[in-house]
Design a protein around this motif. Structure first.
Motif, PDB file in Angstrom:
ATOM      1  N   TYR B   4      35.157 -11.391   9.180  1.00 25.49           N
ATOM      2  CA  TYR B   4      34.389 -11.715  10.385  1.00 25.49           C
ATOM      3  C   TYR B   4      34.572 -13.154  10.835  1.00 25.49           C
ATOM      4  O   TYR B   4      34.072 -13.553  11.853  1.00 25.49           O
ATOM      5  CB  TYR B   4      32.914 -11.387  10.159  1.00 25.49           C
ATOM      6  N   ARG B  37      24.628 -10.333   2.130  1.00 27.97           N
ATOM      7  CA  ARG B  37      25.449 -10.528   3.317  1.00 27.97           C
ATOM      8  C   ARG B  37      24.753 -11.444   4.316  1.00 27.97           C
ATOM      9  O   ARG B  37      23.588 -11.241   4.650  1.00 27.97           O
ATOM     10  CB  ARG B  37      25.764  -9.193   3.981  1.00 27.97           C
ATOM     11  N   MET B  39      25.798 -11.934   7.429  1.00 27.19           N
ATOM     12  CA  MET B  39      26.061 -11.569   8.826  1.00 27.19           C
ATOM     13  C   MET B  39      26.170 -10.066   9.015  1.00 27.19           C
ATOM     14  O   MET B  39      26.213  -9.297   8.054  1.00 27.19           O
ATOM     15  CB  MET B  39      27.336 -12.241   9.320  1.00 27.19           C
ATOM     16  N   GLN B  40      26.195  -9.676  10.257  1.00 22.71           N
ATOM     17  CA  GLN B  40      26.331  -8.266  10.604  1.00 22.71           C
ATOM     18  C   GLN B  40      27.732  -7.767  10.244  1.00 22.71           C
ATOM     19  O   GLN B  40      28.658  -8.555  10.229  1.00 22.71           O
ATOM     20  CB  GLN B  40      26.082  -8.064  12.113  1.00 22.71           C
ATOM     21  N   PRO B  41      27.947  -6.509   9.990  1.00 20.59           N
ATOM     22  CA  PRO B  41      26.899  -5.504   9.826  1.00 20.59           C
ATOM     23  C   PRO B  41      26.247  -5.591   8.454  1.00 20.59           C
ATOM     24  O   PRO B  41      26.769  -6.267   7.588  1.00 20.59           O
ATOM     25  CB  PRO B  41      27.686  -4.194   9.958  1.00 20.59           C
ATOM     26  N   PHE B  42      25.162  -4.889   8.322  1.00 23.99           N
ATOM     27  CA  PHE B  42      24.414  -4.852   7.056  1.00 23.99           C
ATOM     28  C   PHE B  42      23.903  -6.231   6.646  1.00 23.99           C
ATOM     29  O   PHE B  42      23.844  -6.552   5.474  1.00 23.99           O
ATOM     30  CB  PHE B  42      25.273  -4.241   5.932  1.00 23.99           C
ATOM     31  N   GLU B  43      23.554  -7.043   7.657  1.00 19.99           N
ATOM     32  CA  GLU B  43      23.065  -8.381   7.344  1.00 19.99           C
ATOM     33  C   GLU B  43      21.847  -8.282   6.426  1.00 19.99           C
ATOM     34  O   GLU B  43      20.990  -7.414   6.596  1.00 19.99           O
ATOM     35  CB  GLU B  43      22.696  -9.117   8.642  1.00 19.99           C
ATOM     36  N   GLN B  92      32.975  -0.919  11.888  1.00 17.76           N
ATOM     37  CA  GLN B  92      33.727  -1.593  12.939  1.00 17.76           C
ATOM     38  C   GLN B  92      35.219  -1.284  12.936  1.00 17.76           C
ATOM     39  O   GLN B  92      35.999  -1.980  13.577  1.00 17.76           O
ATOM     40  CB  GLN B  92      33.522  -3.098  12.822  1.00 17.76           C
TER      41      GLN B  92
END
Lengths: 233, 233
Positions: B4, B37, B39-43, B92
């Motif tokens: 990311y 995590r 950040m997104q996804p699954f932040e 993604q």
DNA sequence: GCAAAAGTGTTTGGATTACACCCATGC
DNA sequence: GCATGGGTGTAATCCAAACACTTTTGC
């Protein structure tokens, strides 16, 4: 492999493929189904059948597709083996390959030479020629995994004919582990494996014909559930 | 994961990553090192550390890189586990991930929270929360593979401290196989594993202190060569 | 009858199990 | 002394290996 039917550069800089090792058992030997490559690179060398994975295809599904194209067989359990990804393993680009294996009864079908292979043949693991790419390495590690599973899961019955003699059964393990077993002791060891003893006997042998057995899969699954027996060789 | 940091669309339509499961052992429990995590996804969900594989990087090398970024450790043996590639496993895009595991001595280093993780923590396999992506599934299959190898290779000594008591040794197996063993019988079973008995004893315990042992790796390798002993638990 | 492989029983020694008991340390 | 776990011995049992022997078929 079918990747050469497509313009290579159209694909991208790296790609995934599956290699699909088909193991069979006949004449006392474990064999793998190999194809003779009909094009470059490694033209005319023997190779493990494989293909690129489609963008929205599951890995196992891709392995099943390769199997189906070669044999017309469906509904065969695929076992994932290992993944090979040395940057230079494929001369024309980065290809990471996930290897699967399946166990077949050689007698149950006819191999079709597919569009991407000039020839197809069962080759004994005792007598393996030089293969294309890193396929000797892939085959050797996958065979190790097969041997591990032969000790812990009743997959030998996927290789043996539906009806088999106890001697065929024993010879399968003797081939895999490269050692002879005592017949009486082998039969004691397998005493608790749920087998169905048939009245049918071996035909056309010039000695006392052996009784035929099948694996009682239903009963095995039951014994797994109530923990009364787990396969171990 | 570092993917990311790069513009996602620049990468591909599909990609490979490694997930790198670090197993450790402390307080009688086998644990995995997880990252939170950032950040997104699954932040904010816990996840297995992983990263994309560079175009000219070997798979194992990529897994070692992830390990190094997290722990600063080098020269740790990586064990390949399995490859996961369901088309929708990553929200993604298509990401096929190859999972590796390594065994660490928890006391021997300090975890560094890396740029791609908000927090890092050892989590017991007895008490696993919901993880990002399909990481619960990946972790569970990899733990099964660890347990298999614990039975056939002397890798328990990569988890135990360099000097350990026989009881710590026993408890490791009791945790993994979820059953208690008889102390006297356990010691008979391990009789042939080459161990070095030290004069040193456990400190600061309010009972008779236990003797400390180390694994005699040199002698084990010798006994492998002349086939005098193979590890089996 | 003979050859060849099927099929079974017995003995032995080593490993596994259950369980009992003693030992060293802190408090 | 007592609580706590460390550490060891023994007897019963099970299992695996070695080996011998009987049975059934084709020729």
């Amino acid at each position: 492999m079918s990747m050469y039917r497509i313009n290579f550069n159209d694909f991208f800089t790296s790609a995934f493929s599956v290699d699909c090792i088909l193991f069979g058992y006949s004449e006392g030997e474990i064999k793998a189904l190999l194809i003779k490559r009909a094009m470059q690179p490694f033209e005319n060398l023997w190779a493990i059948p494989g293909d690129l994975i489609y963008p929205d295809e599951d890995l196992e599904q891709a392995a099943e597709r390769v199997l189906f194209e070669l044999t017309g067989l469906n509904n065969i359990k695929m076992h994932q083996s290992q993944t090979f990804g040395k940057p230079n393993r494929h001369p024309q680009g980065r290809v990471i390959t996930i290897s699967y294996f399946a166990l077949l009864r050689i007698e149950d079908f006819e191999v079709k030479a597919s569009s991407w292979a000039g020839d197809v043949q069962w080759v004994s693991l005792k007598n393996m020629p030089d293969l294309a790419f890193d396929h000797n390495h892939i085959l050797a590690s996958t065979y190790e995994m097969l041997k591990l599973k032969l000790q812990n899961e009743p997959i030998c019955f996927d290789l043996l004919p539906e009806r088999f003699t106890l001697n065929e059964f024993q010879q399968l393990y003797e081939f895999a582990f490269e050692q002879a077993f005592d017949k009486a002791n082998f039969r004691k060891k397998i005493k608790y494996i749920p087998l169905i003893a048939h009245d049918e006997k071996q035909q056309n042998v010039k000695h006392r014909p052996a009784k035929l057995f099948s694996f009682n899969r239903e009963q095995y699954l039951l014994s797994l559930e109530n923990n009364s027996y787990t396969f171990k060789m």
